[in-house]
Design an enzyme around this catalytic site. Structure first.
Site, mmCIF file in Angstrom:
data_model
loop_
_atom_site.group_PDB
_atom_site.id
_atom_site.type_symbol
_atom_site.label_atom_id
_atom_site.label_comp_id
_atom_site.label_asym_id
_atom_site.label_seq_id
_atom_site.Cartn_x
_atom_site.Cartn_y
_atom_site.Cartn_z
ATOM 1 N N GLU A 1 0.820 -1.216 0.000
ATOM 2 C CA GLU A 1 0.000 0.000 0.000
ATOM 3 C C GLU A 1 0.857 1.272 0.000
ATOM 4 O OE1 GLU A 1 -3.554 2.267 2.519
ATOM 5 O OE2 GLU A 1 -2.651 0.443 3.320
ATOM 6 N N LYS B 1 -2.865 -2.156 -2.992
ATOM 7 C CA LYS B 1 -3.892 -1.267 -2.453
ATOM 8 C C LYS B 1 -3.440 0.155 -2.756
ATOM 9 C CE LYS B 1 -6.422 0.055 1.723
ATOM 10 N NZ LYS B 1 -6.794 -0.288 3.112
#
Length: 309
Positions: free
Chosen positions: A187, A224
């Site tokens: 992420e 993500k």
């Protein structure tokens, strides 16, 4: 809708297939010490109730999470996975360990927030602080039915060298996580307030492509990423053989705006936190809380890849 509730753990291969081809979205329930006060304020809990007692703060936020996780509509096929704060992983839901409960009772793949927060900003980015004792933490997570992990960095300026450092750090840890039999959520968040957000996204896209090429053929990651300025900007990753899923973070967008942007990105599923719990408060009746949560779940799931309405 009847939720699918496996009575016993499936094999790693079956869990991986569920993540790659399953429906729904990833619920982010991993707020840590720094972000919990804001979450509780939005939930209608005044800081005065816990500000002198951190343990009480975590008790209150855990009660909120339990209320969400035990709701009859929180489960597969609308909820594909859930990201947990490490303390949450070691707490119980209905006398069962949280991560075990999610998988065995709800069919939801549990993830552990493995990073220790962000380092101070430098060169327009925030790397992760060093992740201490990562191997024993990963082994503990695996023993508790955890499927994968999540690590967050932040990008605020289009500094190519710094963005590549962010991605390099993410992939170094991702390799270790894969070697322990878990799937890492990578992420590298682009701040939605970044003045050159589109340029940051272009550099990030390039860096992710480069480091995917370096990733071992047997290893897999989940991305993500911040909802991009250009629709379908990251779509190439939905078909990449080393990327199990492409997920979106809400990043501070309202639920309506996050869902609107998500609907324009083919194959991207949500991994929302604030957008998921928007409008939920502690003083709601069980009926009102459940109705509001279900509406949020359906709205987000409906726009997540092949999500079900």
């Amino acid at each position: 809708m009847t939720l699918e509730t496996p009575s016993k753990p499936s094999t790693d291969s079956e869990k991986r297939d569920r993540m790659q081809f399953g429906t729904g979205f990833i619920a982010a329930l991993d707020q840590s010490g720094g972000s919990t006060p804001k979450v509780l304020t939005n939930y209608g809990v005044p800081a005065a109730e816990y500000e002198q007692d951190e343990s009480k703060m975590f008790d209150i936020v855990h009660d909120m999470r339990v209320r969400i996780m035990t709701h009859q509509d929180f489960g597969y096929p609308r909820i594909l996975g859930a990201i947990l704060f490490e303390q949450t992983m070691h707490r119980n839901v209905n006398d069962t360990n949280s991560s075990v409960y999610l998988w065995r009772e709800r069919g939801v793949l549990p993830f552990l927030k493995i990073d220790n927060g962000l380092a101070p900003e430098a060169n327009g980015v925030q790397l992760m602080k060093p992740i201490q004792d990562i191997s024993p933490r990963l082994e503990a997570a695996k023993s508790l039915e955890v499927f994968g992990t999540k690590m967050r960095s932040v990008i605020k300026e289009p500094n190519r060298r710094a963005i590549y450092e962010v991605v390099e750090q993410q992939f170094e840890y991702a390799t270790t996580i894969n070697e322990h039999g878990l799937i890492p959520i990578v992420e590298p968040e682009v701040d939605i307030k970044a003045e050159a957000k589109r340029e940051c996204e272009q550099i990030l896209n390039d860096a992710l492509t480069v480091y995917l090429m370096k990733l071992s053929d047997e290893h897999r990651v989940i991305f993500k990423l911040t909802l991009p300025e250009e629709d379908d900007f990251y779509k190439e990753f939905t078909d990449h053989p080393k990327v199990l899923r492409l997920a979106a973070l809400s990043g501070g967008y309202s639920r309506a705006e996050a869902v609107r942007r998500l609907s324009r990105n083919t194959g991207m599923i949500a991994s929302f936190s604030r957008a998921l719990v928007e409008g939920l408060t502690r003083d709601m009746s069980s009926e009102d809380f459940g109705e509001k949560l279900l509406k949020s779940i359906v709205l987000i799931a409906d726009q997540s890849g092949n999500g079900l309405a």
